[in-house]
Scaffold this motif. Sequence first.
Motif, PDB file in Angstrom:
ATOM      1  N   LEU A   1       0.829  -1.206   0.000  1.00  0.00           N
ATOM      2  CA  LEU A   1       0.000   0.000   0.000  1.00  0.00           C
ATOM      3  C   LEU A   1       0.863   1.255   0.000  1.00  0.00           C
ATOM      4  O   LEU A   1       0.632   2.194  -0.770  1.00  0.00           O
ATOM      5  N   MET A   2       1.898   1.274   0.848  1.00  0.00           N
ATOM      6  CA  MET A   2       2.792   2.424   0.900  1.00  0.00           C
ATOM      7  C   MET A   2       3.636   2.553  -0.368  1.00  0.00           C
ATOM      8  O   MET A   2       3.892   3.654  -0.862  1.00  0.00           O
ATOM      9  N   ALA A   3       4.076   1.423  -0.909  1.00  0.00           N
ATOM     10  CA  ALA A   3       4.857   1.471  -2.149  1.00  0.00           C
ATOM     11  C   ALA A   3       4.024   2.047  -3.283  1.00  0.00           C
ATOM     12  O   ALA A   3       4.503   2.857  -4.085  1.00  0.00           O
ATOM     13  N   ASN A   4       2.763   1.653  -3.353  1.00  0.00           N
ATOM     14  CA  ASN A   4       1.874   2.178  -4.399  1.00  0.00           C
ATOM     15  C   ASN A   4       1.614   3.664  -4.200  1.00  0.00           C
ATOM     16  O   ASN A   4       1.580   4.438  -5.161  1.00  0.00           O
ATOM     17  N   ALA A   5       1.441   4.085  -2.960  1.00  0.00           N
ATOM     18  CA  ALA A   5       1.198   5.505  -2.691  1.00  0.00           C
ATOM     19  C   ALA A   5       2.401   6.343  -3.111  1.00  0.00           C
ATOM     20  O   ALA A   5       2.251   7.404  -3.717  1.00  0.00           O
ATOM     21  N   SER A   6       3.612   5.854  -2.806  1.00  0.00           N
ATOM     22  CA  SER A   6       4.813   6.614  -3.177  1.00  0.00           C
ATOM     23  C   SER A   6       4.965   6.698  -4.691  1.00  0.00           C
ATOM     24  O   SER A   6       5.433   7.701  -5.224  1.00  0.00           O
ATOM     25  N   ARG A   7       4.549   5.649  -5.378  1.00  0.00           N
ATOM     26  CA  ARG A   7       4.647   5.621  -6.840  1.00  0.00           C
ATOM     27  C   ARG A   7       3.619   6.532  -7.497  1.00  0.00           C
ATOM     28  O   ARG A   7       3.854   7.085  -8.579  1.00  0.00           O
ATOM     29  N   LEU A   8       2.482   6.727  -6.840  1.00  0.00           N
ATOM     30  CA  LEU A   8       1.371   7.443  -7.459  1.00  0.00           C
ATOM     31  C   LEU A   8       1.230   8.890  -6.995  1.00  0.00           C
ATOM     32  O   LEU A   8       0.336   9.595  -7.456  1.00  0.00           O
TER      33      LEU A   8
ATOM     34  N   SER B   1     -15.671  -6.274   2.408  1.00  0.00           N
ATOM     35  CA  SER B   1     -16.455  -5.880   3.575  1.00  0.00           C
ATOM     36  C   SER B   1     -15.845  -4.712   4.340  1.00  0.00           C
ATOM     37  O   SER B   1     -16.447  -4.209   5.284  1.00  0.00           O
ATOM     38  N   ALA B   2     -14.658  -4.278   3.967  1.00  0.00           N
ATOM     39  CA  ALA B   2     -13.969  -3.236   4.724  1.00  0.00           C
ATOM     40  C   ALA B   2     -14.249  -1.850   4.159  1.00  0.00           C
ATOM     41  O   ALA B   2     -15.127  -1.654   3.326  1.00  0.00           O
ATOM     42  N   GLN B   3     -13.443  -0.880   4.605  1.00  0.00           N
ATOM     43  CA  GLN B   3     -13.665   0.515   4.228  1.00  0.00           C
ATOM     44  C   GLN B   3     -12.938   0.872   2.931  1.00  0.00           C
ATOM     45  O   GLN B   3     -12.083   0.133   2.451  1.00  0.00           O
ATOM     46  N   THR B   4     -13.301   2.035   2.402  1.00  0.00           N
ATOM     47  CA  THR B   4     -12.623   2.618   1.252  1.00  0.00           C
ATOM     48  C   THR B   4     -12.233   4.047   1.617  1.00  0.00           C
ATOM     49  O   THR B   4     -12.469   4.508   2.740  1.00  0.00           O
ATOM     50  N   TYR B   5     -11.659   4.761   0.654  1.00  0.00           N
ATOM     51  CA  TYR B   5     -11.282   6.154   0.911  1.00  0.00           C
ATOM     52  C   TYR B   5     -12.487   7.010   1.263  1.00  0.00           C
ATOM     53  O   TYR B   5     -12.358   8.055   1.919  1.00  0.00           O
TER      54      TYR B   5
ATOM     55  N   ALA C   1      -3.967   4.059  -4.438  1.00  0.00           N
ATOM     56  CA  ALA C   1      -3.007   3.132  -3.835  1.00  0.00           C
ATOM     57  C   ALA C   1      -3.704   1.859  -3.369  1.00  0.00           C
ATOM     58  O   ALA C   1      -3.193   0.743  -3.546  1.00  0.00           O
ATOM     59  N   HIS C   2      -4.896   2.013  -2.800  1.00  0.00           N
ATOM     60  CA  HIS C   2      -5.676   0.854  -2.345  1.00  0.00           C
ATOM     61  C   HIS C   2      -6.081  -0.016  -3.525  1.00  0.00           C
ATOM     62  O   HIS C   2      -5.936  -1.245  -3.495  1.00  0.00           O
ATOM     63  N   THR C   3      -6.564   0.609  -4.581  1.00  0.00           N
ATOM     64  CA  THR C   3      -6.993  -0.131  -5.770  1.00  0.00           C
ATOM     65  C   THR C   3      -5.838  -0.912  -6.391  1.00  0.00           C
ATOM     66  O   THR C   3      -6.014  -2.022  -6.893  1.00  0.00           O
TER      67      THR C   3
END
Length: 325
Positions: free
Chosen positions: A101-108, A188-192, A125-127
């Motif tokens: 998740l963090m790697a994707n956020a840094s990339r995006l 079943s969990a949360q999103t942004y 990043a979640h997607t």
Amino acid sequence: MAIPMTRMMVPSSLRLSPTNISNSTRFAFLCRCAPSELQPLRTGLSLSAGVHAIPHPDKVEKGGEDALFVSNYRGGVIAVADGVSSWAEQDVDPSLFSKELMANASRLVDDEEVRYDPGFLIDKAHTATTSRGSATIIVAMLEEVGVLKIGNVGDCGLKLLRQGQIIFSTTPQEHYFDCPYQLSSEGSAQTYLDASFHIMEVKKGDVIVMGSDGLFDNVFDHEIVNIVTKHTDVAESSRLLAELASINSRNPGFESPYALEARAKGFDVPLWKKALGMKLTGKKKLIVPLLQKEQFLSLIFGSWKKNAGGKLDDVTVIVAQVVDS
């Protein structure tokens, strides 16, 4: 044992300035909430950040289940994700989701579709995260004009200090005690859309303390203020806060913020267990849509086990000061 900063892919102290990086070397993310009507206090501000992480004693070999990234994109951005440990009961490594998740956020972070917005960054990043698991997350982004934007899902936290006082704190999002909101590979969990968002003005000298719940469950606000005001070097402050949280988590005589909160909410160890030296500890729960009776009892009473005082957990700390660019 502290994780060497080389393993976190950021130095222990990093001046975040948008002028000294290229597109090819950006390891960052910044965001922008909806256009703000706040009047900026001044222009040309950025973040100077120090980070320190200490894994749970049983998770040292894999470096713990927390993840973070620090960016010098634009005014600077800091973020922490905390893998939900209960996934280990399903033979899933909880660290994989938070780290991806963090790697994707840094990339995006500089993606045009993110639009400098913490919500869009969390969403993208979640997607993009394909690992099984779930994690809480917090992201803070600074506009150079002095506007701080925060997006938070779950119980990672942030405190903003000014002249030795906490002027803002995020509030943990929980379904029930020890079961925070979380991004997940499961539907079943949360999103942004469930995130808590804040926009505020900051000025030179303000200090941001961000961390996983391992910090805030084991260190009181007055201790945070004391360390940050006495030690102006952000790398030193982050180290001292992480070490204090780790020490408190293993102190048999320490009544932690976590234990006090649990007691206030009606959770405590029965007297006969206290007589045997058993204290309230915790393991972050994943979201279970439909609980069987046995599962529910396990979730509630599974927190009562023999352990040291405080709450043993991964501890991740970022201390960032607002400075002139």
